[in-house]
Design an enzyme around this catalytic site. Structure first.
Site, PDB file in Angstrom:
ATOM      1  CD  GLU A  44      -3.041  -0.292   0.009  1.00  0.00           C
ATOM      2  OE1 GLU A  44      -3.085  -0.236  -1.061  1.00  0.00           O
ATOM      3  OE2 GLU A  44      -3.574  -1.558   0.493  1.00  0.00           O
ATOM      4  CG  HIS A  45       0.131   4.808   0.663  1.00  0.00           C
ATOM      5  ND1 HIS A  45      -0.713   5.797   0.134  1.00  0.00           N
ATOM      6  CD2 HIS A  45      -0.888   4.630   1.673  1.00  0.00           C
ATOM      7  CE1 HIS A  45      -1.694   6.333   0.403  1.00  0.00           C
ATOM      8  NE2 HIS A  45      -2.139   5.426   1.311  1.00  0.00           N
ATOM      9  CB  THR A  46       4.580   0.367  -2.749  1.00  0.00           C
ATOM     10  OG1 THR A  46       3.210  -0.515  -2.856  1.00  0.00           O
ATOM     11  CG2 THR A  46       4.781   0.046  -0.994  1.00  0.00           C
ATOM     12  CG  ASP A  47       0.396   2.884  -6.357  1.00  0.00           C
ATOM     13  OD1 ASP A  47       0.508   3.661  -5.708  1.00  0.00           O
ATOM     14  OD2 ASP A  47      -0.732   2.901  -7.218  1.00  0.00           O
ATOM     15  CG  LEU A 135     -13.727  -2.091  -1.852  1.00  0.00           C
ATOM     16  CD1 LEU A 135     -14.922  -2.743  -1.733  1.00  0.00           C
ATOM     17  CD2 LEU A 135     -12.545  -3.049  -1.598  1.00  0.00           C
ATOM     18  CB  SER A 138     -11.805   6.203  -9.197  1.00  0.00           C
ATOM     19  OG  SER A 138     -12.421   6.849  -7.790  1.00  0.00           O
ATOM     20  CG  ASP A 182      -6.350   1.701  -7.516  1.00  0.00           C
ATOM     21  OD1 ASP A 182      -5.822   0.822  -6.893  1.00  0.00           O
ATOM     22  OD2 ASP A 182      -6.732   2.517  -6.825  1.00  0.00           O
ATOM     23  CE1 TYR A 234      -2.978   7.641  -2.818  1.00  0.00           C
ATOM     24  CE2 TYR A 234      -2.275   9.258  -4.451  1.00  0.00           C
ATOM     25  CZ  TYR A 234      -2.290   8.008  -4.171  1.00  0.00           C
ATOM     26  OH  TYR A 234      -1.756   7.029  -4.916  1.00  0.00           O
TER      27      TYR A 234
HETATM   28  C1  GLA Z   1      -5.208   4.591  -4.126  1.00  0.00           C
HETATM   29  C2  GLA Z   1      -4.494   4.900  -5.328  1.00  0.00           C
HETATM   30  C3  GLA Z   1      -3.640   3.737  -5.697  1.00  0.00           C
HETATM   31  C4  GLA Z   1      -2.675   3.391  -4.536  1.00  0.00           C
HETATM   32  C5  GLA Z   1      -3.451   3.424  -3.272  1.00  0.00           C
HETATM   33  C6  GLA Z   1      -2.556   3.216  -2.110  1.00  0.00           C
HETATM   34  O1  GLA Z   1      -5.974   3.559  -4.325  1.00  0.00           O
HETATM   35  O2  GLA Z   1      -5.551   4.983  -6.516  1.00  0.00           O
HETATM   36  O3  GLA Z   1      -2.687   4.212  -6.735  1.00  0.00           O
HETATM   37  O4  GLA Z   1      -1.826   4.478  -4.333  1.00  0.00           O
HETATM   38  O5  GLA Z   1      -4.426   4.250  -3.018  1.00  0.00           O
HETATM   39  O6  GLA Z   1      -1.768   1.926  -2.360  1.00  0.00           O
END
Ligand code: GLA
Length: 403
Positions: A44-47, A135, A138, A182, A234
C-alpha cells in the site's frame, strides 16, 4: 471466452438495464463493457513510490452500455446517482457539481489528447463497486469506459497502454495523483489470482490464490467512513515520501526498491521525522510484498496473514493513513483465532479493510465488528465476501441481436 469479451448477449443480460437505456436514449445499446474493483493483498502506498504491489480484481464490477451517436455530443446516465451529464467533444471540461462525471470525461479527454478520432456516444453506467470505499470504484469506472470506447471505435489499446491512459485521466483531468495499481489490476486482473507488479519496471506475474482449498475467505469490511480531505492528504504523503527519497538518492540509491532500513537509519539526521516515517513504511512494505509472494507460492496463509497485520501497523504508525474504524478491524482481527490477518486497503483515511478468515469464523467475526462499531459510536459497517474475478471485458452485440 477470455478476459477480453463478456459472456453475455443482448438477450441474456439484465433486461432492466437495457430497458432503462432504451427509455433514456431512444436507441439500442451496441456494446456492453465492464471492469472490476479491487482489493490489494499487500503493497500500500508503494505504487507511486515505484515499488511493489499485490492486488487482485474482485467480482464487483462497473458496467457500461454504449451506443454511437451521429453528432459530437456525449450523454452519460449514471444509475447510482440517478443523474445525467451531457457534454460536447469540442469542449471537455471538468464538472464542478458532478464529480463522478469527471472520471468519464477524463477518458474522452485523454483519448482526444492521444490523437484518436472521437464520435458522439450515449452511455448508461451502473456500478456494483461501493463508491469511495477504497475498492477502487474510480478505476473500475475509468477502465470500463476506456475498454468500451476502444472497442466501439476499434482503437487498438494494449493492456498496459489502456491502464496508463486511465491513470493519466485521473492524474491530469480529475486531479488525483494516484499511482498505476488500480487501473492496472482493473485491466489485467485474473480469476482466482493475485497479481504481483513491479511499478518501476512494469514487470508482473500472477500467483494463484488457493483460498477455497485452505478453507479461507477474504472479507471486505467497509467502515462507511468517507473522508473529504483524502485526496489532499494522499498528495501530501506522496510529497513527503519523495522528500525522503531525494536524500536517500544522495546516498547512492536510485529508488525505494534499492533502499534498506539501515541506510535509512544512517540518514536519520538529514531526513525530517515525518518524511523518515513515510520512507520507513515504503521500504518495509516493499519487503513485505516480496515475502507475501513467497508465502503465496507455498500456500502459507499463516505467513501471509502476519504480513497483513504488519502492513496495517506500518500504515497506521508510519504512513499515518488509518483511522479508528479501520484500526478496529485490525484489533478484532488480532484477537480472533479464525483471522489470519487484516489490514486497511487502498489509500486509507476511511474506506475499507480486508480480513483473511477461516470460513467457519466469518459469521462470528462480522458480529464482533458490528457490536464493537455500535459500542464505539462508529457508522454501521458493511461487509462483502469477495471472490477474485477477471479484468476488464467488452462485447459488441451483433446486429441481429440488437436490431
Ligand atoms: C489509491 C490509489 C493507488 C494507490 C493506493 C494506495 O487506491 O489510487 O494508486 O496509491 O491508493 O496504495
Amino acid at each position: 471466452m477470455g478476459g477480453d469479451s463478456l459472456e453475455c448477449s443482448y438477450f441474456s443480460m439484465d433486461r432492466s438495464q437495457v430497458d432503462s437505456f432504451l427509455r433514456t436514449f431512444h436507441s439500442r445499446p451496441e456494446l456492453l463493457s465492464s471492469a472490476p474493483g479491487r482489493i490489494n493483498l499487500i503493497g500500500e502506498h508503494t505504487d507511486y513510490n515505484n515499488g511493489y504491489v499485490l492486488p487482485a480484481a474482485i467480482h464487483l464490477r462497473t458496467h457500461v452500455l454504449m451506443a454511437s451517436r451521429p453528432d459530437h455530443k456525449v450523454r452519460i446516465w449514471a444509475d447510482n446517482f440517478q443523474e445525467e451529464e451531457t457534454f460536447d467533444l469540442e469542449a471537455i471540461v471538468p464538472s464542478e457539481s458532478r464529480r463522478w462525471a469527471n472520471y468519464v470525461k477524463g477518458i474522452f479527454w485523454v483519448l482526444k489528447e492521444e490523437g484518436h478520432k472521437l464520435g458522439g456516444i450515449n452511455a448508461a453506467i451502473w456500478s456494483e463497486v461501493p463508491l469511495e470505499s477504497g475498492l477502487s470504484s474510480s478505476a473500475a469506472l475509468e477502465v470500463s469506459v476506456i475498454k468500451g470506447l476502444s472497442t466501439i471505435w476499434n482503437i487498438d489499446l494494449p493492456p498496459l497502454k489502456m491502464a496508463k491512459l486511465a491513470q493519466r485521466a485521473e492524474n491530469d483531468f480529475v486531479g488525483v495523483k494516484c499511482g498505476l495499481m488500480d487501473q492496472f489490476i482493473s485491466v489485467l486482473g485474473r480469476k482466482d489470482s493475485a497479481l504481483f507488479l513491479d511499478c518501476e519496471t512494469i514487470e508482473y506475474a500472477y500467483y494463484p490464490l488457493n483460498l477455497e482449498k485452505a478453507g479461507l475467505v477474504i472479507l471486505v469490511h467497509d467502515t462507511k467512513v468517507r473522508r473529504k480531505l483524502a485526496s489532499s492528504e494522499y498528495n501530501r504523503r506522496r510529497q513527503e515520501a519523495n522528500q525522503a527519497l531525494e536524500i536517500l538518492k544522495r546516498r547512492g540509491v536510485r529508488s525505494y526498491k534499492e533502499a534498506t532500513t539501515s541506510l535509512l537509519e544512517s540518514s536519520r539526521g538529514e531526513i525530517g521525522p515525518v518524511p523518515f516515517k513515510r520512507a520507513r513504511h515504503v521500504i518495509t512494505e516493499n519487503e513485505r510484498v516480496r515475502q507475501a509472494v513467497e508465502a503465496l507460492k507455498q500456500d502459507d496463509f499463516a505467513g501471509l496473514g502476519d504480513l497483513l497485520f504488519h502492513s496495517h501497523e506500518s500504515l497506521r504508525d508510519d504512513y499515518e493513513v488509518s483511522c479508528p474504524e479501520l484500526d478496529l478491524l485490525y484489533d478484532v482481527g488480532k484477537e480472533s483465532s479464525g483471522c489470519r490477518g487484516a489490514r486497511l486497503v487502498g489509500a486509507g483515511f476511511g474506506g475499507s479493510g480486508i480480513a483473511l478468515l477461516e470460513k467457519r469464523a466469518e459469521e462470528e467475526f462480522r458480529k464482533r465488528l458490528l457490536d464493537e462499531a455500535e459500542k464505539r459510536g462508529f457508522p454501521r459497517p458493511e461487509f462483502h465476501r469477495v471472490a477474485i474475478g477477471q479484468g476488464a471485458a467488452a462485447s459488441k452485440f451483433n446486429s441481429s441481436e440488437s436490431s
